[in-house]
Enzyme design. Sequence first.
Site, PDB file in Angstrom:
ATOM      1  N   ASP A  39      -5.077 -10.510   0.142  1.00  0.00           N
ATOM      2  CA  ASP A  39      -3.771 -11.177   0.229  1.00  0.00           C
ATOM      3  C   ASP A  39      -2.986 -11.081  -1.081  1.00  0.00           C
ATOM      4  O   ASP A  39      -3.515 -11.353  -2.156  1.00  0.00           O
ATOM      5  CB  ASP A  39      -3.972 -12.652   0.585  1.00  0.00           C
ATOM      6  CG  ASP A  39      -2.645 -13.320   0.930  1.00  0.00           C
ATOM      7  OD1 ASP A  39      -1.766 -12.648   1.496  1.00  0.00           O
ATOM      8  OD2 ASP A  39      -2.500 -14.512   0.622  1.00  0.00           O
ATOM      9  N   HIS A  40      -1.723 -10.705  -0.940  1.00  0.00           N
ATOM     10  CA  HIS A  40      -0.823 -10.554  -2.097  1.00  0.00           C
ATOM     11  C   HIS A  40      -1.379  -9.535  -3.103  1.00  0.00           C
ATOM     12  O   HIS A  40      -1.158  -9.648  -4.299  1.00  0.00           O
ATOM     13  CB  HIS A  40      -0.541 -11.906  -2.779  1.00  0.00           C
ATOM     14  CG  HIS A  40       0.478 -12.720  -2.039  1.00  0.00           C
ATOM     15  ND1 HIS A  40       0.162 -13.422  -0.906  1.00  0.00           N
ATOM     16  CD2 HIS A  40       1.814 -12.918  -2.255  1.00  0.00           C
ATOM     17  CE1 HIS A  40       1.263 -14.042  -0.468  1.00  0.00           C
ATOM     18  NE2 HIS A  40       2.275 -13.755  -1.260  1.00  0.00           N
ATOM     19  N   CYS A  71       6.106   6.295   4.354  1.00  0.00           N
ATOM     20  CA  CYS A  71       4.884   5.638   3.890  1.00  0.00           C
ATOM     21  C   CYS A  71       4.308   6.313   2.651  1.00  0.00           C
ATOM     22  O   CYS A  71       3.390   5.780   2.017  1.00  0.00           O
ATOM     23  CB  CYS A  71       3.823   5.624   4.985  1.00  0.00           C
ATOM     24  SG  CYS A  71       4.306   4.621   6.396  1.00  0.00           S
ATOM     25  N   HIS A 120       0.847  -1.192   0.000  1.00  0.00           N
ATOM     26  CA  HIS A 120       0.000   0.000   0.000  1.00  0.00           C
ATOM     27  C   HIS A 120       0.885   1.246   0.000  1.00  0.00           C
ATOM     28  O   HIS A 120       2.098   1.168   0.012  1.00  0.00           O
ATOM     29  CB  HIS A 120      -0.978   0.011   1.194  1.00  0.00           C
ATOM     30  CG  HIS A 120      -0.386   0.393   2.517  1.00  0.00           C
ATOM     31  ND1 HIS A 120      -1.064   1.128   3.449  1.00  0.00           N
ATOM     32  CD2 HIS A 120       0.826   0.126   3.052  1.00  0.00           C
ATOM     33  CE1 HIS A 120      -0.300   1.282   4.518  1.00  0.00           C
ATOM     34  NE2 HIS A 120       0.849   0.703   4.305  1.00  0.00           N
ATOM     35  N   HIS A 179       3.411  -4.908   3.850  1.00  0.00           N
ATOM     36  CA  HIS A 179       3.365  -5.447   5.206  1.00  0.00           C
ATOM     37  C   HIS A 179       2.836  -6.881   5.209  1.00  0.00           C
ATOM     38  O   HIS A 179       2.097  -7.281   4.318  1.00  0.00           O
ATOM     39  CB  HIS A 179       2.430  -4.596   6.089  1.00  0.00           C
ATOM     40  CG  HIS A 179       2.892  -3.193   6.302  1.00  0.00           C
ATOM     41  ND1 HIS A 179       4.022  -2.893   7.017  1.00  0.00           N
ATOM     42  CD2 HIS A 179       2.386  -2.001   5.895  1.00  0.00           C
ATOM     43  CE1 HIS A 179       4.191  -1.568   7.032  1.00  0.00           C
ATOM     44  NE2 HIS A 179       3.219  -1.007   6.352  1.00  0.00           N
ATOM     45  N   HIS A 183       5.016   0.290  -0.573  1.00  0.00           N
ATOM     46  CA  HIS A 183       5.788  -0.593   0.302  1.00  0.00           C
ATOM     47  C   HIS A 183       4.769  -1.620   0.809  1.00  0.00           C
ATOM     48  O   HIS A 183       3.623  -1.621   0.370  1.00  0.00           O
ATOM     49  CB  HIS A 183       6.435   0.195   1.439  1.00  0.00           C
ATOM     50  CG  HIS A 183       5.459   0.815   2.377  1.00  0.00           C
ATOM     51  ND1 HIS A 183       4.720   1.945   2.054  1.00  0.00           N
ATOM     52  CD2 HIS A 183       5.041   0.447   3.612  1.00  0.00           C
ATOM     53  CE1 HIS A 183       3.933   2.249   3.054  1.00  0.00           C
ATOM     54  NE2 HIS A 183       4.094   1.360   4.002  1.00  0.00           N
ATOM     55  N   GLU A 234      -0.106  -4.189  11.954  1.00  0.00           N
ATOM     56  CA  GLU A 234       0.598  -3.756  10.739  1.00  0.00           C
ATOM     57  C   GLU A 234       2.063  -4.175  10.785  1.00  0.00           C
ATOM     58  O   GLU A 234       2.657  -4.548   9.779  1.00  0.00           O
ATOM     59  CB  GLU A 234       0.495  -2.231  10.638  1.00  0.00           C
ATOM     60  CG  GLU A 234       1.081  -1.662   9.373  1.00  0.00           C
ATOM     61  CD  GLU A 234       1.147  -0.144   9.417  1.00  0.00           C
ATOM     62  OE1 GLU A 234       0.190   0.484   8.940  1.00  0.00           O
ATOM     63  OE2 GLU A 234       2.139   0.416   9.922  1.00  0.00           O
TER      64      GLU A 234
END
Lengths: 137, 137, 137, 137, 137, 137
Positions: D79-80, D33, D14, D41, D39, D124
Amino acid sequence: MVYLTRKEHFNAAHMLYNHEWSEEKNIEVFGKCANKNYHGHNYNLFVTVKGNPNPETGFVMNVKTLSTIIQKEVCDLLDHKNLSIDVPELKDKMNSTENLAIFIWNKIVPHLADCEMHCVELWETENIYVRYYGENN
Amino acid sequence: MVYLTRKEHFNAAHMLYNHEWSEEKNIEVFGKCANKNYHGHNYNLFVTVKGNPNPETGFVMNVKTLSTIIQKEVCDLLDHKNLSIDVPELKDKMNSTENLAIFIWNKIVPHLADCEMHCVELWETENIYVRYYGENN
Amino acid sequence: MVYLTRKEHFNAAHMLYNHEWSEEKNIEVFGKCANKNYHGHNYNLFVTVKGNPNPETGFVMNVKTLSTIIQKEVCDLLDHKNLSIDVPELKDKMNSTENLAIFIWNKIVPHLADCEMHCVELWETENIYVRYYGENN
Amino acid sequence: MVYLTRKEHFNAAHMLYNHEWSEEKNIEVFGKCANKNYHGHNYNLFVTVKGNPNPETGFVMNVKTLSTIIQKEVCDLLDHKNLSIDVPELKDKMNSTENLAIFIWNKIVPHLADCEMHCVELWETENIYVRYYGENN
Amino acid sequence: MVYLTRKEHFNAAHMLYNHEWSEEKNIEVFGKCANKNYHGHNYNLFVTVKGNPNPETGFVMNVKTLSTIIQKEVCDLLDHKNLSIDVPELKDKMNSTENLAIFIWNKIVPHLADCEMHCVELWETENIYVRYYGENN
Amino acid sequence: MVYLTRKEHFNAAHMLYNHEWSEEKNIEVFGKCANKNYHGHNYNLFVTVKGNPNPETGFVMNVKTLSTIIQKEVCDLLDHKNLSIDVPELKDKMNSTENLAIFIWNKIVPHLADCEMHCVELWETENIYVRYYGENN
């Protein structure tokens, strides 16, 4: 209303000793924690604030600001210190994890803006922690 | 050959200070760890032994016996102690995590039978640990 | 008001099987947990009490006393046991993590003095836990 | 009333960037950020429901059903993925952890039956998490 | 000979995509990791050095120096970055965790003095990690 | 040469009892583990393979393939089972964690291609684990 938590840590030495009691009573109540030469802990600290996410940022509070407040107001004061000698405000206190959590709460509260303090959670070891919500019973 | 590991923990106070150096050099090298009033840690200790599982038990070594040896030879000596004051053998040492791991190795080895010592892993904080395998370089 | 938590653990075997149901329905609802030969878990248990810190000790409750109560009243009863066979009070129960948490709550409450029970948190695996606060809905 | 929690996880990319602000203000507020190339998480997600254990099963809710709902409604979606590009409902949002927790709450609630949603807890990093209880302040 | 390990972490986005392959083959081999819009991870990094403790300090190496090297040479380069766009040296590489560990090894080695590099351990998720010891097979 | 590790887990019941010994000797050696009604554990399993990263993928081995092999060959066989009853190959064995690790090694090795097996690490509790590297002493 969303709750945001930041973890920090500090290492410190302390002892638990009530100077109004006899040596025997101190050992009976505090056991190994009454060692007058001190012992120590790696404290893990979780500070939680609450509020409505700001529509422009999505943040209850900028977590970097929260981290900076905890570092400055708590960790700089307690990290690598002997709580019973080096920290003036703790000198005449019973520095149990309970009292330390209340102490930390009071250090952070004045520095919050736009959101409310919710909880201080302080881990003394991997098996023991306390929580304080600012409640007066 | 199978390797068996048991985790134990102890809390202790220490300082890092070389008395042959000036105050300035101590602070330059050891930073906050040079605090003469001591600070402390929750140490996590992993002791690993190796050997062939005994056909009658399936055990390299009875893990309860291993736990008892670590408790008696290490934790009873170090837990809730000030390493720089309370432990005679550590008084004239630089009590770095490295040297503490070697000290622990030497305490346990004489008490093992039927299996060999393999490794002492000692965590000083969640972010720092050392391992010692009895190697002389 | 401060909340104090102590972690303990125990290992046990159990099964989830409703004897008033058919084999098919048991497998449909409980899946692999319906294995009649039992399976097992390492349970992690967090017990939380609440109260005002005693001014003489700084303690809501002596955490060693809390640990001893949990050991005696819960771990001695459940550790290394088959919950469905070895523990008389659990024989006719559905030993879900939910019901086990309520069972543990009831075992500990009568032994607390000077502070109140707040929460039983019981982890069945690293991914599943329940909490019980003594609430009747 | 018992509270049951299930942990799941997902990985995602994100960025935090308010397109109504200047580049300078974005960097001032969001720091690293605000990287326009994204980047990422590993998010850890804990979903808690509450209710009375069903007498026939001992369950507040079948934890496998809860896991399936979280997988289908949340993980399959996030996810991913790149939250700022791949997820239509998140495209015009500030995808802070706070807002993501509220988003996840709303995705899961319609799929619960016989028990109530209680909390979404979203980590996070190892040091930052948020909780949302459906409260409107 | 003692082994000293320091943990650091960084967050990054990446994708796994071999541009010499068809879209189909990329999806077959890399699955969700082939998402062209990127996904991300919280990487946990453990760097281990080895040597004899210095008699004056008890240190294999000052762990703060080790931390600073990792921060400067690795985290400043990778944290909150898109590995496939923002890091010139990684642009034409397959940024698997394996290759990232080798990359990190090569970044740190030139900055060590008085002790040897031993291992880079890199966790991509809680369930997957790689180790590199500088071995050429 | 890079080492790649994948974590999986399974829950199982077992007992430790040598039927060639008296009840007394079993209790003396195995303590609470000799409970004839079984007890259980959440086992955490780390499987490590080693090899050179494939230049086309950057992978020592596709970690999803490794996960599938562990699931099929180990977890499907052991998860939610009673090791002493449900698993034919374990019926006449002393099912110590040591022997279980060797058993798991032998189950996985035949299914690896293009890379070598390196280590099976099996955690019985948070405080006890064993490692097996295929070594014959």
